[in-house]
Enzyme design. Structure first.
Site, short mmCIF file in Angstrom:
data_model
loop_
_atom_site.label_atom_id
_atom_site.label_comp_id
_atom_site.label_asym_id
_atom_site.label_seq_id
_atom_site.Cartn_x
_atom_site.Cartn_y
_atom_site.Cartn_z
N SER A 97 0.83 -1.21 0.00
CA SER A 97 0.00 0.00 0.00
C SER A 97 0.86 1.25 0.00
O SER A 97 2.00 1.25 0.46
CB SER A 97 -0.91 0.02 1.23
OG SER A 97 -1.80 -1.06 1.22
N1 SAH Z 1 -0.84 -4.45 4.06
C1 SAH Z 1 -0.31 -4.94 2.82
C2 SAH Z 1 -1.34 -4.78 1.71
C3 SAH Z 1 -1.21 -5.81 0.66
S1 SAH Z 1 -2.46 -5.78 -0.58
C4 SAH Z 1 0.96 -4.21 2.44
O1 SAH Z 1 1.09 -3.02 2.71
O2 SAH Z 1 1.84 -4.82 1.85
C5 SAH Z 1 -3.76 -6.69 0.17
C6 SAH Z 1 -3.47 -8.10 0.59
O3 SAH Z 1 -4.70 -8.69 1.02
C7 SAH Z 1 -2.94 -9.01 -0.52
O4 SAH Z 1 -1.75 -9.59 -0.11
C8 SAH Z 1 -4.05 -10.06 -0.71
O5 SAH Z 1 -3.56 -11.33 -1.06
C9 SAH Z 1 -4.70 -10.06 0.67
N2 SAH Z 1 -6.07 -10.56 0.72
C10 SAH Z 1 -7.08 -10.38 -0.19
N3 SAH Z 1 -8.20 -11.00 0.23
C11 SAH Z 1 -7.90 -11.58 1.43
C12 SAH Z 1 -8.65 -12.36 2.36
N4 SAH Z 1 -9.93 -12.70 2.16
N5 SAH Z 1 -8.02 -12.78 3.49
C13 SAH Z 1 -6.71 -12.47 3.72
N6 SAH Z 1 -5.97 -11.74 2.87
C14 SAH Z 1 -6.55 -11.29 1.75
#
Ligand code: SAH
Length: 213
Positions: free
Chosen positions: A64
């Site tokens: 993010s």
């Molecule tokens: N906080 C992270 C954001 C990554 S993007 C950072 O700053 O790096 C969002 C993440 O949510 C992705 O890795 C995706 O695989 C995960 N995601 C999507 N749906 C999900 C779910 N139902 N349960 C757990 N993780 C999920």
């Protein structure tokens, strides 16, 4: 890759950018100043790691944007030792910010490849979440509930009921709600049945995907 004075200087500048965009929480800003974001990304993006931008982290996911991480962390208003559930571990950067805020962090990721990679990486850097879970964050983590705070870092088409029910009274849920674009939404649990809802600006996240099995 290492963390150098040059990187630290870039982080201080990034913190100034976040202040100019309205981030006021000094504890959150100090976490941004402290955490080597460039190590959470592919080395080919190193030169851009301290720009206020999201970047790909593999498996179609992104780390993010720093403003988004700071904004969500500020809304979550973490106090030391609070139990926090994070949905979407991704690169682990937001996890590291929560740990810097002295939270006890439980983090769920549904992409196996990212889950494995980020677990190894966080350990290597000395970040110690209470628990990382490979699974579907839609369901929350009932066995560890209730939580002081829950932060969702993927765009949710709707607010998962399980997450609402796993909040303590007084607890806060920070979740971007919407399909193509999301409205940052804060729920504060007032009683077993009542929630206060506040909406903030619009953001763009990768989707929160539900495992329907
Ligand atoms: N906080 C992270 C954001 C990554 S993007 C950072 O700053 O790096 C969002 C993440 O949510 C992705 O890795 C995706 O695989 C995960 N995601 C999507 N749906 C999900 C779910 N139902 N349960 C757990 N993780 C999920």
């Amino acid at each position: 890759m290492q963390d150098t004075l040059k990187h630290r200087g870039m982080r201080n500048k990034l913190a100034e950018v976040l202040i100019s965009k309205g981030i006021t929480d000094t504890v959150v800003l100090n976490a941004i100043r402290a955490i080597p974001r460039h190590l959470f990304m592919d080395s080919s993006f190193e030169a851009h790691a301290y720009q206020d931008k999201a970047f790909p982290i593999g498996a179609d996911q992104t780390i993010s944007q720093p403003y988004t991480v700071a904004f969500q962390s500020q809304l979550l208003a973490v106090k030391p030792n609070q139990k926090i559930l994070e949905i979407g571990t991704g690169s682990g950067y937001q996890t590291a910010v929560l740990l810097k805020l002295k939270a006890k962090v439980y983090s769920i990721e549904r992409q196996l490849e990212l889950f494995k990679k980020t677990n190894i990486f966080l350990k290597k850097l000395g970040y110690r979440p209470k628990k990382t879970i490979f699974g579907d964050g839609y369901k929350g983590l009932p066995e560890e509930a209730p939580f002081d705070g829950i932060i969702v870092t993927a765009g949710a088409p709707e607010v998962p009921k399980a997450l609402m029910s796993q909040l303590k009274i007084g607890g806060r849920l920070v979740i971007p709600v919407g399909l193509d674009e999301q409205v940052m939404t804060l729920f504060i649990r007032k009683s077993s049945t009542e929630f206060e809802k506040k909406e903030f600006g619009s953001f763009r996240f990768v989707p929160l995907l539900e495992d329907k099995n």
